[in-house]
Design a protein around this motif. Structure first.
Motif, mmCIF file in Angstrom:
data_model
loop_
_atom_site.group_PDB
_atom_site.id
_atom_site.type_symbol
_atom_site.label_atom_id
_atom_site.label_comp_id
_atom_site.label_asym_id
_atom_site.label_seq_id
_atom_site.Cartn_x
_atom_site.Cartn_y
_atom_site.Cartn_z
ATOM 1 N N ILE A 250 0.837 -1.215 0.000
ATOM 2 C CA ILE A 250 0.000 0.000 0.000
ATOM 3 C C ILE A 250 0.869 1.261 0.000
ATOM 4 C CG2 ILE A 250 -1.675 1.337 1.356
ATOM 5 C CD1 ILE A 250 -2.779 -1.388 2.362
ATOM 6 N N PHE A 251 1.908 1.270 0.830
ATOM 7 C CA PHE A 251 2.793 2.437 0.902
ATOM 8 C C PHE A 251 3.547 2.661 -0.406
ATOM 9 C CE2 PHE A 251 2.202 2.487 5.503
ATOM 10 C CZ PHE A 251 2.296 3.838 5.775
ATOM 11 N N ILE A 252 4.089 1.588 -0.983
ATOM 12 C CA ILE A 252 4.829 1.720 -2.248
ATOM 13 C C ILE A 252 3.902 2.202 -3.356
ATOM 14 C CG2 ILE A 252 6.085 0.458 -4.048
ATOM 15 C CD1 ILE A 252 7.725 0.929 -1.548
ATOM 16 N N LEU A 253 2.702 1.653 -3.402
ATOM 17 C CA LEU A 253 1.732 2.073 -4.424
ATOM 18 C C LEU A 253 1.415 3.555 -4.274
ATOM 19 C CD1 LEU A 253 -0.116 1.083 -6.732
ATOM 20 C CD2 LEU A 253 -1.873 0.632 -5.007
ATOM 21 N N PHE A 254 1.229 4.012 -3.034
ATOM 22 C CA PHE A 254 0.917 5.417 -2.774
ATOM 23 C C PHE A 254 2.102 6.322 -3.111
ATOM 24 C CE2 PHE A 254 1.211 8.948 0.303
ATOM 25 C CZ PHE A 254 0.095 9.686 -0.080
ATOM 26 N N PRO A 260 7.214 8.842 -12.640
ATOM 27 C CA PRO A 260 7.424 8.351 -14.017
ATOM 28 C C PRO A 260 8.582 7.353 -14.130
ATOM 29 C CG PRO A 260 8.196 10.622 -13.786
ATOM 30 C CD PRO A 260 7.470 10.287 -12.524
ATOM 31 N N GLY A 261 9.490 7.347 -13.139
ATOM 32 C CA GLY A 261 10.621 6.427 -13.199
ATOM 33 C C GLY A 261 10.303 5.032 -12.696
ATOM 34 N N THR A 262 9.125 4.872 -12.075
ATOM 35 C CA THR A 262 8.777 3.566 -11.512
ATOM 36 C C THR A 262 7.370 3.129 -11.939
ATOM 37 O OG1 THR A 262 8.095 4.686 -9.463
ATOM 38 C CG2 THR A 262 10.314 3.764 -9.538
ATOM 39 N N LEU A 263 6.335 3.530 -11.185
ATOM 40 C CA LEU A 263 4.975 3.078 -11.471
ATOM 41 C C LEU A 263 4.162 4.059 -12.310
ATOM 42 C CD1 LEU A 263 3.921 1.725 -7.922
ATOM 43 C CD2 LEU A 263 4.822 0.408 -9.852
ATOM 44 N N GLY A 264 4.647 5.283 -12.446
ATOM 45 C CA GLY A 264 3.859 6.364 -13.040
ATOM 46 C C GLY A 264 3.266 6.077 -14.407
ATOM 47 N N GLU A 265 4.006 5.400 -15.286
ATOM 48 C CA GLU A 265 3.565 5.178 -16.660
ATOM 49 C C GLU A 265 2.822 3.862 -16.842
ATOM 50 O OE1 GLU A 265 4.000 7.627 -18.770
ATOM 51 O OE2 GLU A 265 5.119 8.768 -17.271
ATOM 52 N N LEU A 266 2.629 3.088 -15.777
ATOM 53 C CA LEU A 266 2.027 1.753 -15.880
ATOM 54 C C LEU A 266 0.522 1.807 -15.652
ATOM 55 C CD1 LEU A 266 4.622 -0.293 -13.763
ATOM 56 C CD2 LEU A 266 4.568 -0.028 -16.249
ATOM 57 N N PRO A 267 -0.241 0.887 -16.295
ATOM 58 C CA PRO A 267 -1.675 0.778 -15.979
ATOM 59 C C PRO A 267 -1.869 0.274 -14.557
ATOM 60 C CG PRO A 267 -0.984 -0.982 -17.471
ATOM 61 C CD PRO A 267 0.166 -0.030 -17.363
ATOM 62 N N LEU A 268 -3.096 0.402 -14.021
ATOM 63 C CA LEU A 268 -3.362 0.108 -12.623
ATOM 64 C C LEU A 268 -2.958 -1.312 -12.235
ATOM 65 C CD1 LEU A 268 -4.479 1.024 -9.912
ATOM 66 C CD2 LEU A 268 -6.759 0.273 -10.667
ATOM 67 N N LYS A 269 -3.276 -2.309 -13.051
ATOM 68 C CA LYS A 269 -2.942 -3.700 -12.730
ATOM 69 C C LYS A 269 -1.442 -3.867 -12.543
ATOM 70 C CE LYS A 269 -2.391 -8.170 -14.900
ATOM 71 N NZ LYS A 269 -2.447 -8.918 -16.172
ATOM 72 N N GLU A 270 -0.664 -3.273 -13.444
ATOM 73 C CA GLU A 270 0.787 -3.390 -13.372
ATOM 74 C C GLU A 270 1.347 -2.577 -12.210
ATOM 75 O OE1 GLU A 270 2.749 -2.772 -17.083
ATOM 76 O OE2 GLU A 270 1.383 -4.079 -18.193
ATOM 77 N N LYS A 271 0.700 -1.464 -11.874
ATOM 78 C CA LYS A 271 1.113 -0.688 -10.699
ATOM 79 C C LYS A 271 1.011 -1.550 -9.441
ATOM 80 C CE LYS A 271 -0.554 3.881 -12.291
ATOM 81 N NZ LYS A 271 0.631 4.745 -12.259
#
Length: 453
Positions: A250-254, A260-271
């Protein structure tokens, strides 16, 4: 087998205890691995790997860490990679486990000394059932690793083709179950290209968790099959592991959601998959689905906390262990509430275990800070958070890095190698040394209070 007998004879000759035997065994295995990795046939360019680099790689493999100074896929030949895989397997299970297994295969009886060394190697409290435990550990390990290898081989067949996908599956399954974090994807990329692949992410993370919770927990789950009948140790390991994994996800997702260098450009499932995998791997695995160096400072700090805590006792994980962390939290809560006894789930924790938990944690923190201080001298110009991340990763036998490892000075490589060795052997050895130092003092001095806080 003759070498194993000679080793036991040497151990008896110099009268070292099982804890020292364990440490010496790891050193011998590291030395053998270093020599093998220095052979021209171990590297693709047929040049000798320097002694320092070979020592670092062998130490990382034996101590199931995953920090590397050279890229595994592009540097090592098939022979070199197999050497690394064998070092990971033996280092993860413990060299004594393999020695005893060979002795059993040859029909030899295992005496008290051998059983004590198994007890030390697998971090057990009682000597009862040590030989059965070895058989279970080896059988269960190969079964789970084979299952993981089959799943990964099938998934990677379109990417690498047969039989390469089989080799990739075996290597990464062994590396994952033993919480080593070595990969052969190339260019230090780990599994970042599979951040959104549920099959790869869930298979590797499951191997990491099962290997990291400890064989005692696994055996207890198989035997008792009822949550109410489980040992307190098993309940605490499972509960804390679940809480840490979910909370960290939860913390990492938040924290990384818009990065943009990690989860920013990914769709929700991949996030979600990326956040979950990164929450699991700091518990001593070392694989990367996200570029750690591009993460926010807050996420890097959280990762360091997870690496320091580690996994379960008696498994392939490192760190201070989740049970140590749980006992400390419970003890602090007890003191705040003004109670005398630390109680959890209807059970009272012995005071000697509480002292041991605090001793292990303080000892570990002291070692981390000491090595960090020395690295600030040897690795001039490197930011403090990068150095601290590297040291905690080595201590927790995790293998994650902010990119510093290949650029370490020769002295820095030796210090991190020492840190990996201490992280694999040190806390465990200290715990057993404290456990065996229970002789009552003949004389008790007068009591006098000092001011605290």
């Amino acid at each position: 087998m003759d070498h194993f007998k000679s080793y036991l004879s040497f151990q008896r000759l110099i009268k070292i205890n099982p804890a020292q035997t364990l440490a010496l065994g790891f050193l011998v295995l590291i030395f053998i691995g270093t020599m093998l990795l220095m052979l021209p046939g171990a590297t693709k360019d047929r040049n000798y790997l320097s002694f320092i680099d070979a020592l670092f790689e062998a130490t990382s493999a034996v101590c199931v860490t995953g920090l590397v100074v050279v890229d595994t896929q592009s540097t090592f030949t098939l022979f070199g990679q197999i050497v690394l895989m064998l070092l990971i397997q033996i280092g993860g299970l413990g060299f004594m486990t393999f020695g005893i297994l060979i002795a059993l295969f040859l029909g030899k009886n295992i005496g008290l000394k051998g059983r004590m060394m198994i007890q030390e190697s697998l971090n057990q409290i009682s000597l009862e059932g040590m030989v059965k435990l070895v058989k279970f550990v080896v059988g269960f390990t190969f079964l789970i690793e084979a299952t993981g290898a089959v799943i990964l081989s099938i998934r990677w067949a379109p990417d690498f083709g047969f039989p390469n996908s089989i080799y990739y599956g075996i290597f990464h399954s062994v590396s994952a179950f033993n919480n080593a974090g070595f990969d052969i994807m190339g260019n230090f990329n780990s599994v970042t290209s599979y951040v959104g692949d549920a099959t790869v992410i869930l298979t590797l993370s499951s191997l990491l968790i099962v290997g990291g919770i400890g064989y005692t927990v696994i055996l207890d789950l198989i035997k008792k099959k009822s949550l109410r009948k489980l040992a307190l140790h098993t309940k605490i390991v499972l509960l804390i592991t679940f809480i840490l994994n979910i909370t960290a996800t939860i913390f990492i997702l938040f924290l990384e959601y818009n990065n943009p260098g990690t989860l920013g450009e990914l769709p929700l499932k991949e996030k979600i998959l990326g956040a979950y995998f990164h929450a699991v791997v700091p518990r001593t695995a070392g694989f990367n689905s996200l570029n750690t160096a591009d993460m926010t400072l807050s996420s890097q700090f959280l990762t360091m906390l997870l690496m320091f805590i580690g996994g379960g006792s008696g498994g392939t994980a490192g760190g201070i262990k989740v049970t140590t962390f749980a006992v400390i939290i419970l003890a602090v809560g007890t003191i705040i509430r003004g109670r005398d006894d630390v109680e959890v789930m209807g059970r009272r924790i012995p005071k000697e275990l509480i002292f041991r938990a605090f001793s292990i944690t303080i000892y570990s923190a002291f070692i981390v800070l000491l090595i960090l201080f020395i690295l600030t001298i040897t690795e001039k110009g490197v930011p403090l958070n990068v150095l601290l991340f590297e040291v905690i990763s080595a201590f927790g036998t995790v293998g994650m890095s902010l990119g510093l490892t290949p650029d370490l000075s020769p002295t820095g490589k030796v210090l991190i190698s020492l840190m990996m060795f201490i992280g694999r052997v040190g806390p465990l050895t200290l715990a057993f040394a404290l456990a065996k130092a229970n002789k009552k003092q003949a004389v008790k001095h007068a009591e006098e209070r000092i001011m605290i806080g």
